[in-house]
Write a protein that holds these residues in place. Structure first.
Motif, PDB file in Angstrom:
ATOM      1  N   SER A 104      69.478  54.182  79.157  1.00  0.00           N
ATOM      2  CA  SER A 104      68.678  53.873  80.343  1.00  0.00           C
ATOM      3  C   SER A 104      68.060  52.489  80.124  1.00  0.00           C
ATOM      4  O   SER A 104      67.995  52.013  78.987  1.00  0.00           O
ATOM      5  CB  SER A 104      67.575  54.918  80.506  1.00  0.00           C
ATOM      6  N   PRO A 105      67.576  51.837  81.205  1.00  0.00           N
ATOM      7  CA  PRO A 105      66.991  50.503  81.020  1.00  0.00           C
ATOM      8  C   PRO A 105      65.879  50.489  79.968  1.00  0.00           C
ATOM      9  O   PRO A 105      65.792  49.564  79.158  1.00  0.00           O
ATOM     10  CB  PRO A 105      66.461  50.150  82.417  1.00  0.00           C
ATOM     11  N   ASP A 106      65.058  51.515  79.943  1.00  0.00           N
ATOM     12  CA  ASP A 106      63.961  51.565  78.958  1.00  0.00           C
ATOM     13  C   ASP A 106      64.503  51.691  77.532  1.00  0.00           C
ATOM     14  O   ASP A 106      64.022  51.050  76.597  1.00  0.00           O
ATOM     15  CB  ASP A 106      63.051  52.769  79.220  1.00  0.00           C
ATOM     16  N   GLU A 107      65.524  52.558  77.405  1.00  0.00           N
ATOM     17  CA  GLU A 107      66.118  52.757  76.067  1.00  0.00           C
ATOM     18  C   GLU A 107      66.788  51.463  75.590  1.00  0.00           C
ATOM     19  O   GLU A 107      66.710  51.102  74.423  1.00  0.00           O
ATOM     20  CB  GLU A 107      67.150  53.892  76.119  1.00  0.00           C
ATOM     21  N   TYR A 108      67.423  50.784  76.522  1.00  0.00           N
ATOM     22  CA  TYR A 108      68.088  49.525  76.181  1.00  0.00           C
ATOM     23  C   TYR A 108      67.067  48.510  75.669  1.00  0.00           C
ATOM     24  O   TYR A 108      67.284  47.841  74.650  1.00  0.00           O
ATOM     25  CB  TYR A 108      68.829  48.997  77.424  1.00  0.00           C
ATOM     26  N   GLU A 109      65.926  48.445  76.367  1.00  0.00           N
ATOM     27  CA  GLU A 109      64.856  47.537  75.934  1.00  0.00           C
ATOM     28  C   GLU A 109      64.407  47.901  74.514  1.00  0.00           C
ATOM     29  O   GLU A 109      64.191  47.032  73.675  1.00  0.00           O
ATOM     30  CB  GLU A 109      63.645  47.608  76.882  1.00  0.00           C
ATOM     31  N   ALA A 110      64.284  49.201  74.249  1.00  0.00           N
ATOM     32  CA  ALA A 110      63.822  49.642  72.924  1.00  0.00           C
ATOM     33  C   ALA A 110      64.853  49.303  71.851  1.00  0.00           C
ATOM     34  O   ALA A 110      64.505  48.909  70.737  1.00  0.00           O
ATOM     35  CB  ALA A 110      63.542  51.140  72.944  1.00  0.00           C
ATOM     36  N   ALA A 111      66.160  49.425  72.203  1.00  0.00           N
ATOM     37  CA  ALA A 111      67.214  49.139  71.216  1.00  0.00           C
ATOM     38  C   ALA A 111      67.252  47.651  70.858  1.00  0.00           C
ATOM     39  O   ALA A 111      67.565  47.277  69.730  1.00  0.00           O
ATOM     40  CB  ALA A 111      68.569  49.580  71.761  1.00  0.00           C
ATOM     41  N   LYS A 112      66.879  46.817  71.837  1.00  0.00           N
ATOM     42  CA  LYS A 112      66.905  45.366  71.593  1.00  0.00           C
ATOM     43  C   LYS A 112      65.969  44.945  70.454  1.00  0.00           C
ATOM     44  O   LYS A 112      66.150  43.894  69.855  1.00  0.00           O
ATOM     45  CB  LYS A 112      66.452  44.639  72.861  1.00  0.00           C
ATOM     46  N   ILE A 113      64.985  45.790  70.191  1.00  0.00           N
ATOM     47  CA  ILE A 113      64.004  45.477  69.155  1.00  0.00           C
ATOM     48  C   ILE A 113      64.671  45.273  67.803  1.00  0.00           C
ATOM     49  O   ILE A 113      64.137  44.628  66.914  1.00  0.00           O
ATOM     50  CB  ILE A 113      62.956  46.636  69.063  1.00  0.00           C
ATOM     51  N   HIS A 114      65.918  45.818  67.631  1.00  0.00           N
ATOM     52  CA  HIS A 114      66.532  45.749  66.299  1.00  0.00           C
ATOM     53  C   HIS A 114      66.705  44.304  65.818  1.00  0.00           C
ATOM     54  O   HIS A 114      66.722  44.052  64.618  1.00  0.00           O
ATOM     55  CB  HIS A 114      67.845  46.530  66.249  1.00  0.00           C
ATOM     56  N   VAL A 115      66.801  43.360  66.751  1.00  0.00           N
ATOM     57  CA  VAL A 115      66.958  41.959  66.326  1.00  0.00           C
ATOM     58  C   VAL A 115      65.664  41.479  65.653  1.00  0.00           C
ATOM     59  O   VAL A 115      65.696  40.928  64.541  1.00  0.00           O
ATOM     60  CB  VAL A 115      67.318  41.062  67.541  1.00  0.00           C
ATOM     61  N   LEU A 116      64.550  41.719  66.321  1.00  0.00           N
ATOM     62  CA  LEU A 116      63.284  41.252  65.736  1.00  0.00           C
ATOM     63  C   LEU A 116      62.929  42.059  64.483  1.00  0.00           C
ATOM     64  O   LEU A 116      62.437  41.493  63.503  1.00  0.00           O
ATOM     65  CB  LEU A 116      62.162  41.310  66.777  1.00  0.00           C
ATOM     66  N   SER A 117      63.227  43.374  64.488  1.00  0.00           N
ATOM     67  CA  SER A 117      62.947  44.149  63.259  1.00  0.00           C
ATOM     68  C   SER A 117      63.802  43.623  62.124  1.00  0.00           C
ATOM     69  O   SER A 117      63.352  43.562  60.973  1.00  0.00           O
ATOM     70  CB  SER A 117      63.238  45.638  63.381  1.00  0.00           C
ATOM     71  N   GLY A 118      65.051  43.246  62.421  1.00  0.00           N
ATOM     72  CA  GLY A 118      65.937  42.706  61.386  1.00  0.00           C
ATOM     73  C   GLY A 118      65.331  41.451  60.760  1.00  0.00           C
ATOM     74  O   GLY A 118      65.320  41.292  59.530  1.00  0.00           O
ATOM     75  N   LEU A 119      64.813  40.577  61.606  1.00  0.00           N
ATOM     76  CA  LEU A 119      64.215  39.345  61.078  1.00  0.00           C
ATOM     77  C   LEU A 119      62.989  39.660  60.213  1.00  0.00           C
ATOM     78  O   LEU A 119      62.779  39.053  59.166  1.00  0.00           O
ATOM     79  CB  LEU A 119      63.813  38.413  62.239  1.00  0.00           C
ATOM     80  N   GLU A 120      62.219  40.662  60.656  1.00  0.00           N
ATOM     81  CA  GLU A 120      61.042  41.041  59.852  1.00  0.00           C
ATOM     82  C   GLU A 120      61.466  41.575  58.486  1.00  0.00           C
ATOM     83  O   GLU A 120      60.869  41.246  57.468  1.00  0.00           O
ATOM     84  CB  GLU A 120      60.245  42.135  60.571  1.00  0.00           C
ATOM     85  N   ILE A 121      62.522  42.404  58.479  1.00  0.00           N
ATOM     86  CA  ILE A 121      62.995  42.977  57.205  1.00  0.00           C
ATOM     87  C   ILE A 121      63.431  41.839  56.270  1.00  0.00           C
ATOM     88  O   ILE A 121      63.048  41.792  55.099  1.00  0.00           O
ATOM     89  CB  ILE A 121      64.167  43.962  57.434  1.00  0.00           C
ATOM     90  N   ILE A 122      64.226  40.909  56.817  1.00  0.00           N
ATOM     91  CA  ILE A 122      64.708  39.805  55.984  1.00  0.00           C
ATOM     92  C   ILE A 122      63.534  38.988  55.448  1.00  0.00           C
ATOM     93  O   ILE A 122      63.477  38.659  54.265  1.00  0.00           O
ATOM     94  CB  ILE A 122      65.657  38.890  56.794  1.00  0.00           C
ATOM     95  N   ASP A 123      62.573  38.705  56.318  1.00  0.00           N
ATOM     96  CA  ASP A 123      61.429  37.909  55.853  1.00  0.00           C
ATOM     97  C   ASP A 123      60.698  38.616  54.720  1.00  0.00           C
ATOM     98  O   ASP A 123      60.285  37.985  53.755  1.00  0.00           O
ATOM     99  CB  ASP A 123      60.469  37.628  57.019  1.00  0.00           C
ATOM    100  N   SER A 124      60.583  39.949  54.830  1.00  0.00           N
ATOM    101  CA  SER A 124      59.842  40.608  53.753  1.00  0.00           C
ATOM    102  C   SER A 124      60.679  40.681  52.475  1.00  0.00           C
ATOM    103  O   SER A 124      60.143  40.528  51.378  1.00  0.00           O
ATOM    104  CB  SER A 124      59.275  41.958  54.183  1.00  0.00           C
ATOM    105  N   VAL A 125      62.011  40.866  52.603  1.00  0.00           N
ATOM    106  CA  VAL A 125      62.852  40.878  51.387  1.00  0.00           C
ATOM    107  C   VAL A 125      62.846  39.494  50.717  1.00  0.00           C
ATOM    108  O   VAL A 125      62.715  39.369  49.500  1.00  0.00           O
ATOM    109  CB  VAL A 125      64.309  41.318  51.707  1.00  0.00           C
ATOM    110  N   VAL A 126      62.953  38.460  51.556  1.00  0.00           N
ATOM    111  CA  VAL A 126      62.964  37.090  51.029  1.00  0.00           C
ATOM    112  C   VAL A 126      61.648  36.810  50.292  1.00  0.00           C
ATOM    113  O   VAL A 126      61.610  36.227  49.213  1.00  0.00           O
ATOM    114  CB  VAL A 126      63.189  36.077  52.187  1.00  0.00           C
ATOM    115  N   ASP A 127      60.557  37.306  50.871  1.00  0.00           N
ATOM    116  CA  ASP A 127      59.246  37.121  50.280  1.00  0.00           C
ATOM    117  C   ASP A 127      59.126  37.889  48.966  1.00  0.00           C
ATOM    118  O   ASP A 127      58.737  37.356  47.933  1.00  0.00           O
ATOM    119  CB  ASP A 127      58.244  37.687  51.295  1.00  0.00           C
ATOM    120  N   GLU A 128      59.552  39.156  49.028  1.00  0.00           N
ATOM    121  CA  GLU A 128      59.470  40.046  47.877  1.00  0.00           C
ATOM    122  C   GLU A 128      60.269  39.512  46.687  1.00  0.00           C
ATOM    123  O   GLU A 128      59.822  39.560  45.554  1.00  0.00           O
ATOM    124  CB  GLU A 128      60.025  41.415  48.315  1.00  0.00           C
TER     125      GLU A 128
END
Ligand code: FE2
Ligand code: FE2
Length: 370
Positions: A232-256
């Motif tokens: 659904s449009p709402d679910e699609y919006e929620a799934a899009k978050i994976h791009v920004l979460s991915g960047l957050e994960i990488i930033d924390s691994v790079v930092d760690e």
């Protein structure tokens, strides 16, 4: 910022060496890919035309190098023309390019073969005992540079694979999917290399990092990630978050892991951050268009969709490569960069080989009820 750091350092070292040994006219490194048994050119330093780039060969088909790798020993060829026939394509190329003698050394990291270092001279009998002693110091240094540059990729990959493994059961994509995306992305970059002058080092980083494009999916709720059929449009919006979460994960691994100094991490960030941008600017998260989307993002977008189409998913059968490429071509210029779609057109056989080499087993494909 330039990410071509290994290349720059090797070229610098080579020019230092040439001050004392003017006929030492080429220095090159090839890296070994354990998954495919292929040796790929990685960095090259030499005069203009006399460089071998975007070259790849199976180690098992070059018995002399395979033997060096097993024996952990260097090899000197004092006269390249005076070798047992038939000459390997690599030796033939060296002779045609005007080289006369060579010194080859396998490189190891943690006792695993990581590649080979090649020194070539335009005089025969150039690699005297004195010179080989002198080169040993440089060999150590180059080996350390290469290992240091590649090791963080393996650390990152290990850390992210662990994260992913924990999340894999609930993902609609398989472990083989991410490996194939890496291989397809490498294939596209490799085919584009002569046309737009991509270095071997860049291609290697694309291969290593494209599989991490969807690492942020571990933050997407199950009911969306595993849903059959359209979101659904709402679910699609929620799934899009994976791009920004991915960047957050990488930033924390790079930092760690304290990897922030590595310029090629930008290639990884670009792959994660832009693999859903569309060439016409209608993608997400930033609506970037055309060349504003980094090349590695445009390449990964094509590789990712190619694999999604040509494999069976819980919600659809596999398409044939012909059908998938027709689709990519139809969307070329809107969804995808035509430059990155073009290399797929006449190479279905090679793409199928990648598909078969990293094939899912049926039980690997999660169903929506898992
Ligand atoms: Fe994605
Ligand atoms: Fe994917």
């Amino acid at each position: 910022m330039s990410w071509d750091l290994v290349g720059e350092r090797i070229i610098h070292l080579h020019s230092e060496l040439r001050a004392s040994w003017p006929h030492l006219s080429r220095l090159a490194v090839a890296v070994y890919d354990h998954e495919t048994d292929r040796l790929n050119t990685f960095v090259n330093s030499g005069d203009g035309q006399r460089q071998l780039q975007n070259y790849s060969a199976k180690l098992s088909e070059v018995p002399s190098l395979k033997q060096l790798a097993e024996q952990h020993s260097p090899r000197i060829k004092q006269d390249l023309r005076d070798q047992p026939q038939p000459l390997s394509p690599h030796t033939q190329w060296l002779i045609e390019a005007g080289f006369a003698s060579s010194y080859t050394m396998p490189l190891y990291g943690n006792d695993h073969l990581i590649g080979f270092l090649f020194f070539d001279a335009d005089r025969s009998n150039y690699f005297t005992e004195t010179m080989v002693r002198y080169l040993a110091v440089y060999t150590e240094l180059i080996s350390a540079i290469i290992t240091n540059q590649l090791a963080p990729i393996y650390i990152l990959r290990g850390a992210l694979n662990t994260v992913r493994h924990l999340a894999l059961k609930r993902d609609s994509e398989t472990a083989c999917h991410i490996r194939r995306v890496g291989r397809y992305a490498q294939f596209i970059a490799f085919k584009l290399a002569p046309q737009i002058d991509l270095s071997d080092e860049y291609i290697e980083f694309v291969l290593q990092y494209a599989p991490m494009h969807d690492i942020g999916k571990i933050g997407v709720p199950d009911n969306i990630l595993l849903k059959r059929g359209e979101l659904s449009p709402d679910e699609y919006e929620a799934a899009k978050i994976h791009v920004l979460s991915g960047l957050e994960i990488i930033d924390s691994v790079v930092d760690e892991f304290d990897l922030g100094h590595l310029a090629h991490i930008d290639i990884l960030r670009n792959i994660i951050g832009t693999h859903h941008e569309r060439f016409d600017g209608t993608g997400y998260p930033n609506g970037l268009a055309g060349e504003a989307i980094p090349l590695e993002g445009r390449i990964t977008a094509v590789a990712d969709v190619l694999d999604a189409l040509t494999t069976r998913r819980s919600y659809k059968p596999a398409w044939s490569f012909e059908e998938a490429i027709d689709y990519l071509q139809a969307k070329s210029g809107s969804m995808f960069d035509p430059l990155c779609v073009a290399p797929l057109l006449d190479h279905i056989g090679e793409l199928r080989e990648i598909h078969d080499c990293f094939k899912d087993r049926d039980e690997d494909i999660p169903s929506a009820s898992d």
